[in-house]
Design an enzyme around this catalytic site. Structure first.
Site, PDB file in Angstrom:
ATOM      1  N   PRO A 159       0.839  -1.207   0.000  1.00  0.00           N
ATOM      2  CA  PRO A 159       0.000   0.000   0.000  1.00  0.00           C
ATOM      3  C   PRO A 159       0.867   1.247   0.000  1.00  0.00           C
ATOM      4  O   PRO A 159       1.808   1.357   0.779  1.00  0.00           O
ATOM      5  CB  PRO A 159      -0.780  -0.114   1.311  1.00  0.00           C
ATOM      6  CG  PRO A 159      -0.687  -1.556   1.699  1.00  0.00           C
ATOM      7  CD  PRO A 159       0.635  -2.030   1.200  1.00  0.00           C
ATOM      8  N   ALA A 191       0.241   5.518  -0.161  1.00  0.00           N
ATOM      9  CA  ALA A 191      -0.714   6.614  -0.203  1.00  0.00           C
ATOM     10  C   ALA A 191      -0.550   7.422  -1.484  1.00  0.00           C
ATOM     11  O   ALA A 191       0.564   7.798  -1.855  1.00  0.00           O
ATOM     12  CB  ALA A 191      -0.527   7.516   1.016  1.00  0.00           C
ATOM     13  N   GLN A 193      -5.942  -2.075   3.160  1.00  0.00           N
ATOM     14  CA  GLN A 193      -5.121  -1.925   4.354  1.00  0.00           C
ATOM     15  C   GLN A 193      -5.738  -0.884   5.272  1.00  0.00           C
ATOM     16  O   GLN A 193      -6.045   0.235   4.848  1.00  0.00           O
ATOM     17  CB  GLN A 193      -3.685  -1.521   4.027  1.00  0.00           C
ATOM     18  CG  GLN A 193      -2.791  -1.552   5.278  1.00  0.00           C
ATOM     19  CD  GLN A 193      -1.402  -1.016   5.061  1.00  0.00           C
ATOM     20  OE1 GLN A 193      -1.235   0.177   4.808  1.00  0.00           O
ATOM     21  NE2 GLN A 193      -0.395  -1.875   5.160  1.00  0.00           N
ATOM     22  N   CYS A 247       4.091   2.300   8.953  1.00  0.00           N
ATOM     23  CA  CYS A 247       4.249   3.656   8.424  1.00  0.00           C
ATOM     24  C   CYS A 247       5.224   4.452   9.284  1.00  0.00           C
ATOM     25  O   CYS A 247       5.034   4.562  10.508  1.00  0.00           O
ATOM     26  CB  CYS A 247       2.901   4.360   8.376  1.00  0.00           C
ATOM     27  SG  CYS A 247       2.991   6.037   7.698  1.00  0.00           S
ATOM     28  N   LYS A 270       1.531  -5.815   8.557  1.00  0.00           N
ATOM     29  CA  LYS A 270       2.766  -5.331   7.933  1.00  0.00           C
ATOM     30  C   LYS A 270       3.444  -4.412   8.937  1.00  0.00           C
ATOM     31  O   LYS A 270       2.814  -3.506   9.486  1.00  0.00           O
ATOM     32  CB  LYS A 270       2.473  -4.584   6.636  1.00  0.00           C
ATOM     33  CG  LYS A 270       3.728  -4.175   5.864  1.00  0.00           C
ATOM     34  CD  LYS A 270       3.362  -3.630   4.480  1.00  0.00           C
ATOM     35  CE  LYS A 270       4.599  -3.342   3.657  1.00  0.00           C
ATOM     36  NZ  LYS A 270       5.330  -2.151   4.151  1.00  0.00           N
ATOM     37  N   ASP A 323      13.895  -2.954  -0.590  1.00  0.00           N
ATOM     38  CA  ASP A 323      14.958  -3.006  -1.595  1.00  0.00           C
ATOM     39  C   ASP A 323      14.726  -4.056  -2.673  1.00  0.00           C
ATOM     40  O   ASP A 323      15.669  -4.681  -3.157  1.00  0.00           O
ATOM     41  CB  ASP A 323      16.324  -3.242  -0.938  1.00  0.00           C
ATOM     42  CG  ASP A 323      16.763  -2.068  -0.080  1.00  0.00           C
ATOM     43  OD1 ASP A 323      16.096  -1.014  -0.136  1.00  0.00           O
ATOM     44  OD2 ASP A 323      17.762  -2.203   0.656  1.00  0.00           O
ATOM     45  N   ARG A 364       8.327   0.889  -3.381  1.00  0.00           N
ATOM     46  CA  ARG A 364       8.926   1.922  -4.234  1.00  0.00           C
ATOM     47  C   ARG A 364       9.456   1.369  -5.560  1.00  0.00           C
ATOM     48  O   ARG A 364       9.500   2.084  -6.558  1.00  0.00           O
ATOM     49  CB  ARG A 364      10.072   2.604  -3.490  1.00  0.00           C
ATOM     50  CG  ARG A 364       9.642   3.462  -2.318  1.00  0.00           C
ATOM     51  CD  ARG A 364      10.861   4.019  -1.587  1.00  0.00           C
ATOM     52  NE  ARG A 364      11.709   2.959  -1.071  1.00  0.00           N
ATOM     53  CZ  ARG A 364      13.037   3.018  -1.005  1.00  0.00           C
ATOM     54  NH1 ARG A 364      13.670   4.093  -1.448  1.00  0.00           N
ATOM     55  NH2 ARG A 364      13.733   2.009  -0.513  1.00  0.00           N
TER      56      ARG A 364
END
Length: 422
Positions: free
Chosen positions: A62, A64, A116, A147, A189, A253, A276
């Site tokens: 997830p 944002a 989530q 987060c 998570k 990563d 990412r």
């Protein structure tokens, strides 16, 4: 000749390949060798989450403002996996705020509707899960305890919350209990902890397992690291060894299919979580599926293909938000991600980052040199802003005890004011 190597076999002595079915740590890496070729293949079974089976054990993390319906559709078109919505706060769901209900919307063809939820109050989380279950709005629920954003952690949420074991336990137990009403699996998570002196992941994983979660995902960084430095895959391996009876997923990563293979080989996990690494690269999920199926095929789009992809993304955003201006505002942040490593001039990038409508966007994209192919290394590797380590932002006295105090409990009231905690 096929050679099989088993990792982390729990049997003593280790059993030959194919004979150990006792533990989840046993994973096989197959090397097909002939005098002419040597091709490495990754063999992982489908991921089981309660009653659901995820054939390709890959999860979209997830994010944002990123993992809305439009982006999830693009990713699904390339490869299989589990695609999770943006994080939404429990309180906003309970209050039925329109934006929170939009966030948890799914396309009709999303096979496993995954959302989530972020919360700091066990009652609110329970109510939110009950609403989702009773109204049949999801098939899988993930709880966010990872987060690292200061506006979340300074109020005791996200990666700060597992430090308070009583609060963490209550939230997970309530969510699992309410989700069980319709046999919906709940996963968690989380991160390693607040910093290297305040690690929580092993304790939290044991609590989550005992509460009945379907899987545990670990981002191999602390809150203090934010996204800087290197993810600690050894910590993910430690979690896999400590919790052998629940699926463990690794995050951090993974910027290529080869990174996913390396993580699985090093840690023995049951699946990977990608964040990412897929920004501006929805085709990464095609690479990941190929890798998990033993294929060396990889997507290497040139400028023309990337232009087509980002324009389609913009169209889907307009459709998702029902507003062209809103959709184009959303695509602006994706421009740098899509064209990362491609020789696109700064002036044109700047124009695309302020694009007002689809017609203008199409015009800007036509100005690109569509003869440019895949640039190779320039496109690959880390993506997104890693930044630097950040001093943890926590409520006053948060680290003094692992049990939530009355004053701290009152301080959590404002932690769920936003629709999305990210």
């Amino acid at each position: 000749m096929n050679l099989y190597f088993w990792r982390n076999c729990c049997c003593d002595p280790p059993l030959p390949a194919g004979q150990c079915g006792l533990c989840k740590n046993c994973r096989v890496t197959q090397t097909s060798e002939t005098p002419q070729t040597k091709t490495k293949k990754l063999q992982l079974p489908p991921l089981r989450l309660g009653k659901h089976t995820v054939e390709t054990p890959v999860i979209l993390a997830p994010m944002a403002g990123v993992t809305n319906k439009a982006f999830r559709r693009l990713c699904r078109e390339y490869g299989g996996g589990l695609y999770v919505t943006e994080m939404v706060t429990a309180r906003s769901l309970v209050e039925r705020r329109p934006e929170s209900l939009r966030i948890i919307e799914h396309d009709d063809d999303e096979k496993i509707r995954s959302i989530q939820i972020y919360g700091v109050d066990a009652v609110n989380v329970g109510k939110a899960v009950r609403m989702v279950v009773e109204e049949d709005r999801a098939d899988h629920i993930d709880l966010n305890f990872g987060c690292p954003v200061p506006k979340v952690t300074k109020l005791g949420g996200g990666s700060a919350l597992p430090w308070k074991t009583d609060l963490f336990t209550a939230i997970v137990e309530n969510a699992v209990k309410e989700a069980a009403r319709n046999d919906i699996p709940v996963t968690v998570k989380m991160r390693k902890g607040i910093d290297d002196n305040h690690l929580t992941f092993l304790d939290s994983a044991k609590i989550a397992r005992d509460a009945g979660v379907a899987a545990i995902a670990l981002h191999g960084r602390t809150m203090e690291q934010h996204y800087s430095g290197q993810a600690d895959w050894d910590a993910i391996a430690d979690l896999r060894e400590t919790i052998p009876d629940v699926p463990v997923l690794g995050n951090g990563d993974i910027f290529s299919a080869e990174d996913a293979i390396a993580m699985v080989e090093q840690t023995g996990i049951d699946g990977v979580v990608v964040g990412r690494g897929c920004q501006g690269r929805p085709w990464l999920f095609g690479d990941l599926q190929n890798a998990f199926e033993g294929s060396e095929a990889r997507f290497k789009p040139g400028v023309s293909e990337v232009a087509d992809m980002i324009y389609r993304h913009a169209e889907l955003l307009v459709e998702t938000f029902g507003d062209e201006l809103k959709g184009l505002r959303e695509i602006r942040k994706h421009v740098a991600w899509y064209f990362h490593g491609y020789p696109v001039g700064g002036q044109l990038r700047q124009k695309m980052a302020t694009v007002p409508d689809l017609a203008t966007f199409r015009e800007y994209l036509s100005e690109l040199d569509h003869s440019i192919g895949y640039p190779g290394e320039a496109v690959e590797g880390p993506r997104g802003r890693a930044g630097n380590p950040k001093k943890p932002h926590l409520p006053n006295g948060w680290l003094d005890s692992r049990i939530l105090g009355d004053a701290e409990r009152l301080g959590l009231v404002d932690a769920e004011l936003d629709v999305s905690g990210g």
